[in-house]
Scaffold this active site. Sequence first.
Site, PDB file in Angstrom:
ATOM      1  N   THR A  59       0.797  -1.227   0.000  1.00 31.62           N
ATOM      2  CA  THR A  59       0.000   0.000   0.000  1.00 31.62           C
ATOM      3  C   THR A  59       0.831   1.279   0.000  1.00 31.62           C
ATOM      4  O   THR A  59       0.315   2.341  -0.339  1.00 31.62           O
ATOM      5  CB  THR A  59      -0.936   0.008   1.228  1.00 31.62           C
ATOM      6  OG1 THR A  59      -1.873   1.066   1.107  1.00 31.62           O
ATOM      7  CG2 THR A  59      -0.153   0.176   2.512  1.00 31.62           C
ATOM      8  N   TYR A  60       2.126   1.200   0.353  1.00 34.83           N
ATOM      9  CA  TYR A  60       2.935   2.406   0.415  1.00 34.83           C
ATOM     10  C   TYR A  60       3.080   3.027  -0.977  1.00 34.83           C
ATOM     11  O   TYR A  60       3.591   2.392  -1.898  1.00 34.83           O
ATOM     12  CB  TYR A  60       4.322   2.119   0.988  1.00 34.83           C
ATOM     13  CG  TYR A  60       4.326   1.627   2.418  1.00 34.83           C
ATOM     14  CD1 TYR A  60       3.231   1.801   3.261  1.00 34.83           C
ATOM     15  CD2 TYR A  60       5.444   0.989   2.946  1.00 34.83           C
ATOM     16  CE1 TYR A  60       3.242   1.344   4.572  1.00 34.83           C
ATOM     17  CE2 TYR A  60       5.469   0.538   4.254  1.00 34.83           C
ATOM     18  CZ  TYR A  60       4.359   0.717   5.060  1.00 34.83           C
ATOM     19  OH  TYR A  60       4.384   0.258   6.350  1.00 34.83           O
ATOM     20  N   SER A  61       2.631   4.273  -1.110  1.00 36.94           N
ATOM     21  CA  SER A  61       2.645   4.978  -2.397  1.00 36.94           C
ATOM     22  C   SER A  61       1.975   4.149  -3.491  1.00 36.94           C
ATOM     23  O   SER A  61       2.398   4.149  -4.642  1.00 36.94           O
ATOM     24  CB  SER A  61       4.065   5.344  -2.825  1.00 36.94           C
ATOM     25  OG  SER A  61       4.617   6.322  -1.982  1.00 36.94           O
TER      26      SER A  61
END
Length: 326
Positions: A59-61
Amino acid sequence: MEFTRLGKTGLQVSKICLGTMTYGTPTDRWPWALNEEQSRPFIQKALELGINFFDTADTYSNGASEEVVGRALRDFARRDEVVLATKVFHAMGPGPNDQGLSRKHIMSAIDASLKRLRTDYVDLYQIHRWDYHTPIEETLEALHDVVKAGKARYLGASSMFAWQFAQALYLADRHGWTRFVSMQPHYNLVYREEEREMLPLCQDQQIGVIPWSPLARGLLTGGRGKARDETERAKTDAFGKALYGRDDDFAVADRVTEVARARGLPNAQIALAWMLAKPGITAPIVGASKPGHLDDAVAAVGVQLSDEEIQRLEAPYRPHPVLGFS
């Protein structure tokens, strides 16, 4: 750099883990993220300092962090030299099955993560949060199959209630499924609620503990005060604002400053040294976005605090409601 086993496994990890949520592509949700050109030097420096443990999440960036980390590790290290961890749970698309811990999403998510990371396997595959809409048995069996397929070496979990983690460990043992070997809790000098149940459970079960936000989103570094938030992340990080900001949080931060000044060391080294001295802690997950962040983190491994200093650091703490499970 010093190394230690992750829980009761034979896996050796550095006592500092580089968290890579900061690296990827700036988005509306992550306006403070560093782009790939800005991120790569931090990953390269971490390797040069002896860090072999890297943590990211799909989910990061919106997946860009995994892409940046994957390319950098491919260019700067041999795959077998590093311990690579990622996570699954949060939404990665608009569809109803693009999130959570269903068998369908886990099987799709691991393949997507491996593609972005440019690797055949991850060393540690973690569930990012507890899924209240999927039977835990379904999740555990799917994760077991991910391991048996060779796509992950070990399994880990992140913030949840201790009773939930205990249930997952029990069911894995009962069914002969692959067991979680690590827990990634929200834990630092400002938020110590995990000392009540989760950390004792992990010690009892020999679970590796790799805390997130060990510096309380920068609050414990001495760079933030009640009247100002200098960094772009502090200004726009709504999640971080929900975690920290009480008067007693700042009292703890001020106490870190007092101890740091007395020792002639940066605040970050004191806060991380406190964590590394706690029983059962494997490796705090430290973010790095400025020169010196990694140097302080690595130096903290060699800082030994006295019992009196630890007591002084802990004295201003006041109980908190549960934070960080969402």
